[in-house]
Design a protein around this motif. Structure first.
Motif, PDB file in Angstrom:
ATOM      1  N   GLU A 168       0.829  -1.202   0.000  1.00 24.77           N
ATOM      2  CA  GLU A 168       0.000   0.000   0.000  1.00 24.77           C
ATOM      3  C   GLU A 168       0.867   1.257   0.000  1.00 24.77           C
ATOM      4  OE1 GLU A 168      -2.938  -0.069   3.054  1.00 24.77           O
ATOM      5  OE2 GLU A 168      -3.882  -1.909   2.321  1.00 24.77           O
TER       6      GLU A 168
ATOM      7  N   ARG B 111       0.860   4.140  -2.845  1.00 22.86           N
ATOM      8  CA  ARG B 111       0.683   5.565  -2.544  1.00 22.86           C
ATOM      9  C   ARG B 111       1.840   6.391  -3.094  1.00 22.86           C
ATOM     10  NH1 ARG B 111      -0.845   3.539   2.535  1.00 22.86           N
ATOM     11  NH2 ARG B 111       1.211   4.081   3.395  1.00 22.86           N
TER      12      ARG B 111
ATOM     13  N   ASP C  64       1.661   9.355  -5.881  1.00 22.81           N
ATOM     14  CA  ASP C  64       2.049  10.729  -5.545  1.00 22.81           C
ATOM     15  C   ASP C  64       3.270  11.200  -6.338  1.00 22.81           C
ATOM     16  OD1 ASP C  64       0.018  10.820  -3.702  1.00 22.81           O
ATOM     17  OD2 ASP C  64       1.315  10.403  -1.965  1.00 22.81           O
TER      18      ASP C  64
END
Length: 283
Positions: A255, A259, A263
């Protein structure tokens, strides 16, 4: 887009002080360190560059027969001196990456990362491509990169000086790597570069980096530890001191990987060609 792993994976980066030329004794030390790592739930353990022989060029040059392990045409290693590592991998269910000097059937001698799988099978996973300084007098550079699959995690394999070249880590990312494993041998006085290169490779490619290193040692071949695991933004999750044996354990999280790549989508945003043509600008 690279498929992400389905679950976390706990890894260990080791810093330790092997004995020059003592392959059997260093294999026993490796087994002890792997068991220490698995006691902290590690499922993948990375030990330093040339750990089985120790990174000590005078000994490597004087006793190649005693310091090398032999690979067969299928890259398998049957050397009985490695039995303790085979046994601990079978007993604990860990995958082990450990540095060795390898003699190939065509007589090439390489600095290699051995992979010991969960059945205890030992194979040559990767031969170091970028040789440093006097390594070129003793060894032949590797011919290709390699990616190690552990469960559904993909790891590019590099060894020490390989990690100083951004394109080496990028090649791993281009092959879908979620992480980059770097057994290394950084000497005292190189801590700035040690701590910069592998954090940069992590951020460059938004992937985890597991950096193992020798520590202490016999002068003038004294090493500076600092084994570490970096997250995909290049932040240090765990790091060892500059002296003393240690096992650094961290958990890789898909995870967090997702992320970070959402980003910081450098891999997705790369231009297909930076040019070979360039405009000259004067000021």
């Amino acid at each position: 887009m690279t498929t992400l792993p389905s679950a976390t994976l706990t890894v260990a980066a080791v810093q330790a002080d092997p004995v020059p030329g003592d392959v059997a004794g260093n294999a026993s030390s490796a087994a002890r360190l792997v068991r220490r790592a698995t006691d902290s739930a590690a499922r993948l353990v990375v030990l330093p560059e040339l750990f089985l022989s120790a990174y000590h060029p005078p000994v490597l040059g004087a006793d190649p027969a005693g310091t090398d392990v032999a690979a067969d045409p299928d890259a398998l290693v049957a050397d009985p001196r490695l039995d303790p590592v085979r046994a601990v991998a079978r007993d604990t269910g860990a995958v082990v990456v450990v540095g060795a000097a390898v003699r190939h059937p065509d007589r090439r001698r390489t600095i290699s990362a051995l992979v010991v799988d969960r059945t205890g099978t030992v194979r040559v996973g990767y031969d170091k491509q970028q040789l440093w300084s006097e390594e070129r007098k003793l060894f032949t550079p590797g011919r290709r990169g390699a990616t190690l699959e552990v469960d559904d995690w993909r790891f590019g394999l590099g060894i020490c000086y390989d990690g100083c070249f951004p394109e080496h880590g990028r090649a791993a990312a281009d092959d879908g790597a979620h992480g980059y494993l770097c057994p290394s041998g950084y000497v005292i006085g190189s801590a700035h570069r040690r701590d910069l290169y592998y954090a940069a490779r992590a951020l460059d490619n938004t992937m985890y980096v597991v950096f193992a290193n020798s520590v202490d040692g016999v002068a003038p071949w004294r090493f500076n530890g600092g084994a570490a695991v970096y997250d995909p933004e290049g932040r240090c999750l765990v790091r060892g001191a500059d002296t003393g044996e240690d096992v650094l354990v961290a958990t890789l999280d898909p995870e967090q990987l997702a992320r970070t790549r959402a980003d910081h989508p450098m891999l997705a945003d790369r231009l297909p060609d930076q040019g070979p043509e360039r405009v000259r600008v004067t000021g």
